[in-house]
Design an enzyme around this catalytic site. Sequence first.
Site, mmCIF file in Angstrom:
data_model
loop_
_atom_site.group_PDB
_atom_site.id
_atom_site.type_symbol
_atom_site.label_atom_id
_atom_site.label_comp_id
_atom_site.label_asym_id
_atom_site.label_seq_id
_atom_site.Cartn_x
_atom_site.Cartn_y
_atom_site.Cartn_z
ATOM 1 N N THR A 45 -27.214 43.709 30.115
ATOM 2 C CA THR A 45 -27.627 42.435 30.710
ATOM 3 C C THR A 45 -26.428 41.545 30.988
ATOM 4 O OG1 THR A 45 -29.703 42.549 29.475
ATOM 5 C CG2 THR A 45 -29.086 40.418 30.389
ATOM 6 N N THR A 46 -25.558 41.376 29.985
ATOM 7 C CA THR A 46 -24.421 40.470 30.118
ATOM 8 C C THR A 46 -23.443 40.946 31.170
ATOM 9 O OG1 THR A 46 -24.713 39.906 27.786
ATOM 10 C CG2 THR A 46 -22.640 39.248 28.786
ATOM 11 N N TYR A 108 -41.335 43.694 34.590
ATOM 12 C CA TYR A 108 -42.132 43.430 35.794
ATOM 13 C C TYR A 108 -43.447 44.200 35.799
ATOM 14 C CZ TYR A 108 -43.635 42.423 40.496
ATOM 15 O OH TYR A 108 -44.388 42.014 41.560
ATOM 16 N N TYR A 134 -34.211 48.165 23.220
ATOM 17 C CA TYR A 134 -33.814 46.762 23.397
ATOM 18 C C TYR A 134 -35.056 45.928 23.666
ATOM 19 C CZ TYR A 134 -31.199 42.817 25.543
ATOM 20 O OH TYR A 134 -30.684 41.594 25.870
ATOM 21 N N ARG A 139 -36.978 37.950 28.728
ATOM 22 C CA ARG A 139 -36.521 38.416 30.042
ATOM 23 C C ARG A 139 -37.498 39.404 30.671
ATOM 24 N NH1 ARG A 139 -31.132 37.930 31.968
ATOM 25 N NH2 ARG A 139 -29.729 36.835 30.541
ATOM 26 N N LYS A 162 -32.186 46.799 19.243
ATOM 27 C CA LYS A 162 -31.566 45.491 19.448
ATOM 28 C C LYS A 162 -32.709 44.506 19.591
ATOM 29 C CE LYS A 162 -28.790 42.720 22.634
ATOM 30 N NZ LYS A 162 -28.098 42.657 23.955
ATOM 31 N N ILE A 204 -25.340 42.874 18.478
ATOM 32 C CA ILE A 204 -24.814 43.162 19.812
ATOM 33 C C ILE A 204 -24.644 41.799 20.451
ATOM 34 C CG2 ILE A 204 -25.305 44.208 22.050
ATOM 35 C CD1 ILE A 204 -26.736 46.458 20.534
#
Length: 293
Positions: A45-46, A108, A134, A139, A162, A204
């Site tokens: 993501t980052t 989604y 994760y 999100r 995570k 993380i």
Amino acid sequence: MNDLVRGCGVALVTPFLNGEIDFETLGTLVDMHVEKSGSIIAAGTTSEAATMTDDEYHQVVEFIVKRVDKRIPVIAGAGSNCTLSAIKKAKFCEEAGADGLLIVTPYYNKTTQRGLVNHYKMIAESTSLPIIVYNVPGRTGMNIEPKTCLELSKIDNIAGIKEASGNISMVAEIIRICPKDFLVYSGNDDMVVPLMALGGHGVISVVANILPAETKKMVDDFNNGDLKAARDAQLSLNGLINALFIETNPIPVKEAMGLMNMCSPELRAPLYPMSLENKEKLIQEMKNCGISC
């Protein structure tokens, strides 16, 4: 399974310059984290992987794996809301030499809890690499429930999770019911010490992009029994951590890295530079942590 994250893994940004990936700067960042972090999480993501073309994604994973050269583990982001696409990514990352995979829940189109188990089972069967699932419902709109986590822990190469739900009670339940060797990492920098106090294994981290040694030391202090040092570090960092999430990650951390001359703050649309008001708050918190900017 072995602790791939080694206590503190950095969710590495991708530096961009004039719209292109800045591989020279990326290499410098990778070298820094080889010395200061426990592992590198690539193309997550980052890293703004969602804005990369397939070719760019492949290039970033291959570049980081090659640059690290097995000095520390590289965990590659391989998630998708399409199970077949995630399988394709997983196979590519294994062939590229990644040490493990970080796979976010489908987003989604989402799924049911039973569908989640099937999704991860299909991916796990396609690769020999250890997988960290994760959970970041803020999100994705999809939450991994504790009982589902227990089912996932029974799949041979699913090594851990995570956890970025921000729900410490749910994290406690995951740790309570899952096997002791199922690794639970904080996906929230402001909850590292509380999560480890419940039996978690580390973080993380986003803040590790700018304070890698300090973030790793906090985790190491906890593991070495210096709970006061770990607690004090968590509390001293939380003002900065809050500022790093005052707008959507990785907008603030890239701004901070730009202020520190670590890389350009350039983002890819739809991400957009920080407001001046929030930038001033970020700068103040950076100064509070002794960061020159």
